[in-house]
Motif scaffolding. Sequence first.
Motif, PDB file in Angstrom:
ATOM      1  N   UNK A  26      43.849  38.952  43.654  1.00 13.82           N
ATOM      2  CA  UNK A  26      42.756  38.605  44.338  1.00 13.82           C
ATOM      3  C   UNK A  26      42.162  39.727  45.274  1.00 13.82           C
ATOM      4  N   UNK A  27      42.979  40.848  45.467  1.00 11.76           N
ATOM      5  CA  UNK A  27      42.271  41.749  46.379  1.00 11.76           C
ATOM      6  C   UNK A  27      40.715  42.136  46.503  1.00 11.76           C
ATOM      7  N   UNK A  28      40.257  42.226  45.574  1.00  9.86           N
ATOM      8  CA  UNK A  28      38.468  42.024  45.334  1.00  9.86           C
ATOM      9  C   UNK A  28      37.946  40.901  45.673  1.00  9.86           C
ATOM     10  N   UNK A  29      38.529  39.954  45.431  1.00  5.75           N
ATOM     11  CA  UNK A  29      37.538  38.418  45.486  1.00  5.75           C
ATOM     12  C   UNK A  29      38.083  37.517  46.466  1.00  5.75           C
ATOM     13  N   UNK A  30      39.059  37.800  47.292  1.00  4.00           N
ATOM     14  CA  UNK A  30      39.701  36.991  48.250  1.00  4.00           C
ATOM     15  C   UNK A  30      38.531  36.650  49.397  1.00  4.00           C
ATOM     16  N   UNK A  31      38.316  35.547  49.812  1.00  4.06           N
ATOM     17  CA  UNK A  31      37.630  35.127  51.132  1.00  4.06           C
ATOM     18  C   UNK A  31      38.289  34.404  51.869  1.00  4.06           C
ATOM     19  N   UNK A  32      37.974  34.066  53.118  1.00  3.37           N
ATOM     20  CA  UNK A  32      38.410  33.402  53.938  1.00  3.37           C
ATOM     21  C   UNK A  32      38.239  31.789  53.517  1.00  3.37           C
ATOM     22  N   UNK A  33      39.277  31.091  53.493  1.00  7.21           N
ATOM     23  CA  UNK A  33      39.305  29.731  53.396  1.00  7.21           C
ATOM     24  C   UNK A  33      38.241  28.955  54.003  1.00  7.21           C
ATOM     25  N   UNK A  34      37.471  27.957  53.305  1.00  9.62           N
ATOM     26  CA  UNK A  34      36.270  27.128  53.866  1.00  9.62           C
ATOM     27  C   UNK A  34      36.784  26.553  55.311  1.00  9.62           C
ATOM     28  N   UNK A  73      41.890  46.653  56.838  1.00 13.37           N
ATOM     29  CA  UNK A  73      41.213  46.742  55.659  1.00 13.37           C
ATOM     30  C   UNK A  73      41.451  45.948  54.271  1.00 13.37           C
ATOM     31  N   UNK A  74      40.524  45.839  53.357  1.00 14.55           N
ATOM     32  CA  UNK A  74      40.597  44.866  52.384  1.00 14.55           C
ATOM     33  C   UNK A  74      39.830  45.313  51.271  1.00 14.55           C
ATOM     34  N   UNK A  75      39.937  45.199  49.971  1.00 14.05           N
ATOM     35  CA  UNK A  75      39.602  45.381  48.915  1.00 14.05           C
ATOM     36  C   UNK A  75      38.270  44.484  48.627  1.00 14.05           C
ATOM     37  N   UNK A  76      37.986  43.341  49.601  1.00  9.89           N
ATOM     38  CA  UNK A  76      36.883  42.506  49.563  1.00  9.89           C
ATOM     39  C   UNK A  76      36.038  42.480  50.614  1.00  9.89           C
ATOM     40  N   UNK A  77      34.916  43.137  50.389  1.00 10.81           N
ATOM     41  CA  UNK A  77      33.824  43.262  51.638  1.00 10.81           C
ATOM     42  C   UNK A  77      33.545  41.872  52.090  1.00 10.81           C
TER      43      UNK A  77
END
Length: 134
Positions: A26-34, A73-77
């Motif tokens: 999930x490193x490139x697609x993770x988001x903060x939970x709603x 740092x994170x792979x997900x902008x």
Amino acid sequence: MFTIQVNGSELVKFVNSEFNIPIGNKSKIITVPTKIMLSTDKQFVCSFLQGVFDGDGSVVFNRKNWIRRLDLTSGSIKFLEQIKLLLNRLGMFSRLSEKESRLFMTRKDDIKRFQQLIGFKHPLKNQKLLEMIN
């Protein structure tokens, strides 16, 4: 420091559905939970941010060269953009470098506010943070 690894298929499904955390890489697609993005509970948001920074954050401090910075740092902008928004809601200014996939905070007042509201559970990061603001 603690790590939580979820192995049971029912538990994985629960965490996935409750917090919208993807299963697998999930490193490139993770988001903060709603639930966190929409939360008005300041302590809940700060606890989440503490966990994020404990895991993927760093404290960069060199008194001699006047370098003072908190990094994430994170792979997900998108994840970094959401963290930036949460920090902003808490009164902290941060900058995003999409080229480096890094969010950073350099202003001393913002770093002090971070320490007061969020801080670190990680003992070495916490020690370095305290040295940086004193």
